[in-house]
Structure formats: structure tokens, C-alpha cells
Design a protein around this motif. Sequence first.
Motif, PDB file in Angstrom:
ATOM      1  N   TYR A 276       0.860  -1.181   0.000  1.00  0.00           N
ATOM      2  CA  TYR A 276       0.000   0.000   0.000  1.00  0.00           C
ATOM      3  C   TYR A 276       0.894   1.227   0.000  1.00  0.00           C
ATOM      4  CZ  TYR A 276      -3.965  -2.932   1.253  1.00  0.00           C
ATOM      5  OH  TYR A 276      -4.943  -3.879   1.250  1.00  0.00           O
ATOM      6  N   GLY A 277       0.456   2.277  -0.683  1.00  0.00           N
ATOM      7  CA  GLY A 277       1.207   3.516  -0.644  1.00  0.00           C
ATOM      8  C   GLY A 277       1.968   3.778  -1.921  1.00  0.00           C
TER       9      GLY A 277
ATOM     10  N   ARG B 100       8.200   6.508  -0.956  1.00  0.00           N
ATOM     11  CA  ARG B 100       8.677   6.168   0.394  1.00  0.00           C
ATOM     12  C   ARG B 100       7.558   6.255   1.433  1.00  0.00           C
ATOM     13  NH1 ARG B 100      12.649  10.012   2.028  1.00  0.00           N
ATOM     14  NH2 ARG B 100      13.150   8.606   3.738  1.00  0.00           N
ATOM     15  N   SER B 101       6.375   6.667   0.996  1.00  0.00           N
ATOM     16  CA  SER B 101       5.231   6.740   1.920  1.00  0.00           C
ATOM     17  C   SER B 101       4.457   5.432   1.838  1.00  0.00           C
ATOM     18  CB  SER B 101       4.326   7.924   1.546  1.00  0.00           C
ATOM     19  OG  SER B 101       5.026   9.133   1.660  1.00  0.00           O
ATOM     20  N   ASN B 102       4.832   4.503   2.699  1.00  0.00           N
ATOM     21  CA  ASN B 102       4.219   3.165   2.680  1.00  0.00           C
ATOM     22  C   ASN B 102       2.976   3.104   3.546  1.00  0.00           C
ATOM     23  OD1 ASN B 102       7.547   1.950   2.860  1.00  0.00           O
ATOM     24  ND2 ASN B 102       6.278   2.002   1.039  1.00  0.00           N
ATOM     25  N   GLY B 103       2.101   2.172   3.188  1.00  0.00           N
ATOM     26  CA  GLY B 103       0.963   1.869   4.055  1.00  0.00           C
ATOM     27  C   GLY B 103      -0.232   2.774   3.843  1.00  0.00           C
ATOM     28  N   THR B 104      -1.056   2.815   4.876  1.00  0.00           N
ATOM     29  CA  THR B 104      -2.276   3.623   4.823  1.00  0.00           C
ATOM     30  C   THR B 104      -2.204   4.721   5.865  1.00  0.00           C
ATOM     31  OG1 THR B 104      -3.395   2.226   6.434  1.00  0.00           O
ATOM     32  CG2 THR B 104      -3.653   1.622   4.119  1.00  0.00           C
ATOM     33  N   ILE B 105      -3.129   5.659   5.759  1.00  0.00           N
ATOM     34  CA  ILE B 105      -3.169   6.749   6.732  1.00  0.00           C
ATOM     35  C   ILE B 105      -4.632   7.100   7.022  1.00  0.00           C
ATOM     36  CG2 ILE B 105      -2.888   8.505   4.884  1.00  0.00           C
ATOM     37  CD1 ILE B 105      -1.188  10.039   7.099  1.00  0.00           C
TER      38      ILE B 105
ATOM     39  N   TYR C 140     -11.549   8.623   7.180  1.00  0.00           N
ATOM     40  CA  TYR C 140     -11.349   7.620   6.137  1.00  0.00           C
ATOM     41  C   TYR C 140      -9.931   7.088   6.236  1.00  0.00           C
ATOM     42  CZ  TYR C 140     -15.370  10.047   4.119  1.00  0.00           C
ATOM     43  OH  TYR C 140     -16.604  10.623   3.923  1.00  0.00           O
ATOM     44  N   GLU C 141      -9.761   5.804   6.037  1.00  0.00           N
ATOM     45  CA  GLU C 141      -8.403   5.265   5.951  1.00  0.00           C
ATOM     46  C   GLU C 141      -8.124   4.942   4.494  1.00  0.00           C
ATOM     47  OE1 GLU C 141      -7.540   1.901   8.392  1.00  0.00           O
ATOM     48  OE2 GLU C 141      -5.427   1.882   7.814  1.00  0.00           O
ATOM     49  N   ALA C 142      -7.030   5.471   3.980  1.00  0.00           N
ATOM     50  CA  ALA C 142      -6.703   5.247   2.566  1.00  0.00           C
ATOM     51  C   ALA C 142      -5.203   5.048   2.428  1.00  0.00           C
ATOM     52  CB  ALA C 142      -7.149   6.444   1.725  1.00  0.00           C
ATOM     53  N   ALA C 143      -4.806   4.367   1.358  1.00  0.00           N
ATOM     54  CA  ALA C 143      -3.377   4.235   1.073  1.00  0.00           C
ATOM     55  C   ALA C 143      -2.851   5.594   0.621  1.00  0.00           C
ATOM     56  CB  ALA C 143      -3.169   3.202  -0.022  1.00  0.00           C
ATOM     57  N   PHE C 144      -1.589   5.869   0.896  1.00  0.00           N
ATOM     58  CA  PHE C 144      -0.965   7.069   0.341  1.00  0.00           C
ATOM     59  C   PHE C 144      -1.032   6.965  -1.181  1.00  0.00           C
ATOM     60  CE2 PHE C 144       1.169   6.775   4.467  1.00  0.00           C
ATOM     61  CZ  PHE C 144       1.095   8.091   4.889  1.00  0.00           C
ATOM     62  N   GLY C 145      -1.170   8.107  -1.853  1.00  0.00           N
ATOM     63  CA  GLY C 145      -1.111   8.063  -3.308  1.00  0.00           C
ATOM     64  C   GLY C 145      -2.292   8.689  -4.025  1.00  0.00           C
ATOM     65  N   MET C 146      -3.406   8.952  -3.294  1.00  0.00           N
ATOM     66  CA  MET C 146      -4.494   9.672  -3.952  1.00  0.00           C
ATOM     67  C   MET C 146      -4.068  11.126  -4.101  1.00  0.00           C
ATOM     68  SD  MET C 146      -7.811   8.197  -1.945  1.00  0.00           S
ATOM     69  CE  MET C 146      -8.983   8.671  -3.200  1.00  0.00           C
ATOM     70  N   THR C 147      -4.730  11.859  -4.985  1.00  0.00           N
ATOM     71  CA  THR C 147      -4.406  13.282  -5.066  1.00  0.00           C
ATOM     72  C   THR C 147      -5.286  14.048  -4.081  1.00  0.00           C
ATOM     73  OG1 THR C 147      -6.034  13.776  -6.756  1.00  0.00           O
ATOM     74  CG2 THR C 147      -3.842  13.093  -7.525  1.00  0.00           C
TER      75      THR C 147
END
Length: 286
Positions: free
Chosen positions: A97-98, A101-106, A120-127
Motif C-alpha cells: 500500500y502507498g 517512500r510513503s508506505n501503508g495507509t493513513i 477515512y483510511e486510505a493508502a498514500f497516493g491519492m491526489t
Amino acid sequence: MDEAIKIARSAGILGPSVMGSPHAFDMEVRVGAGAYVCGEETSLLNSLEGKRGIVRAKPPLPALQGLFGKPTVVNNVMSLASIPVIMDRGAQFYRDYGVGRSNGTIPIQLAGNLKHGGLYEAAFGMTLGQLVNEIGGGTISGRPVKAVQVGGPLGAYFPPSLFDTVFDYEAFTAAGGLIGHAGIVVFDDTVDMLKQARFAMEFCAVESCGKCTPCRIGSTRGVETADKIARGIEPEKNRQLLADLCNTMKFGSLCALGGFTPYPVMSAMTHFPEDFAPTPLVEAAE
Ligand code: SF4
């Protein structure tokens, strides 16, 4: 948390003999009195020791000399909450996820003028634009978005022209902002960004622990300077003064409260200069 700890203790996961082993491990919750600065690790330690929540100079780092002078590891709940899935599914699962270097969710908190605010919990990477328009559903007022503050009360304001910014630590740093605790607050076109900049300085003045001069005095001078700009008193000179003040706070403050207050102020000045140029009043002649 208290309930979860009770369950873990009765299941033998916490206590003098973890899962029947010779190892003791326990947890307890200490509730703070609400000071914002007690989120800073050394201030938190002072508070836990029963002292005033004031920031300690580093070094020594808490890992070497922390709570009651003992080596102490300090992590936020967001970091600790990502451990179970890593232990359960493995590091690679989490890494998948992610982005970069920003791994995982947030866990992202969508708030302010939005149709679908919430957690909301989402993986890094959305705009940023996807978060505001697709997940948040745009403004509840139906008016156009003017500014989005990302990262909490000390986060930078982003205009819609930066909605392509990818929600990860590196992209936000490069765009002059920060992810912080991933709070996102949306404002429509009725917001006055000079007032928002003043609010940031006022927040810093109220929450400052008072230990260092740039934050303690600078934030109060910042409120006064923003007021002068709003009243049309020597706006050019006072805009420059506000920028100088931010520079001093950013590089001269002991901790992130004073050091990050310039993010909302400077981003408001940079992206919304029209709100910092009120019609000069009679007092401009003073
Ligand atoms: S920046 Fe502000 S909160 Fe941080 S140590 Fe200095 S006075 Fe205290």
C-alpha cells in the motif's frame, strides 16, 4: 483504550506473565489536560511526570534520557496502530500500500465545508483533489473551493490549482506543506485568508509553552501585524514584516509549534495575495 486494555489483561496478553511466559508487560492510559503542545514528545514527558507541559531542549533525546530520566521510546498512536497488520500480514503486505517512500495507509480526517466529512483510511497516493471532490463530495455550501488546509492547525493552505498534489509525505513537503496528522479542512470562496493567517498566529500565541522567544513573542507580534494589514496600515511594510517574522519563527523556534505556524501564514500569503491587500484606510497615513 481502557476497555481494550482490560480485555488484553484478562486474556493474559498484558500483565506480570505475558501468555504464561516469564515476561511482564503492561499498559495504562494517562489522559492529558488538553494542551496542544503536549503532543510534542518532551512536553508530553514533562506532563507525564506531573510537571508543567513545557518543551525540553534536545539533546538529550528521550531515547537516551526520557521519562524520569530513563531511556524512553515515544511513538504516536497512528504509528502504533499500524503494527498489528504488519505483524499479522508481514511487512511486504503493508509496503504494497502507498507510493514511493510513503508506505501503508493513513487515517484521513475530512472536515470543514464538505458534503461527506468524516474519518477515512486510505493508502498514500491519492491526489488532494480526489480526496476533496471524490471522497469528500465537494463543498456542502455548493460554492467553489478556495482553500484546503492540510495537516492540522499548523498545516499549509492549498489552492485548487495544487489539487494534483499526491497525498504522500514527499510530494507535500515539495509543495511547501506537510501531511501532519492528515487532517484536511476545506473552505469555500467566502473565506478570508488574512483572517486564517491571523488565526494561526493567535492559535500559536494561545498554545505556546513560552519557552522560546520566536514562538512566545513572535506569535503575538504576528497577530498585531495581521491586524495592521487588515486595517490598511502600511500594508506593504507589514506584509514584509509578517514574512520576516515567519522566517524567524520557522528557523528559530525550539519545537514544531512555533516552527510550523509559518506554514499556514506563508501559504496563505503566497497563494492568496489578494486577501492581504485590503483597500488602504485613512490610518495608512499614520
Ligand atoms: S516553539 Fe513555542 S511551544 Fe515550542 S518550545 Fe518554543 S515557545 Fe514552546
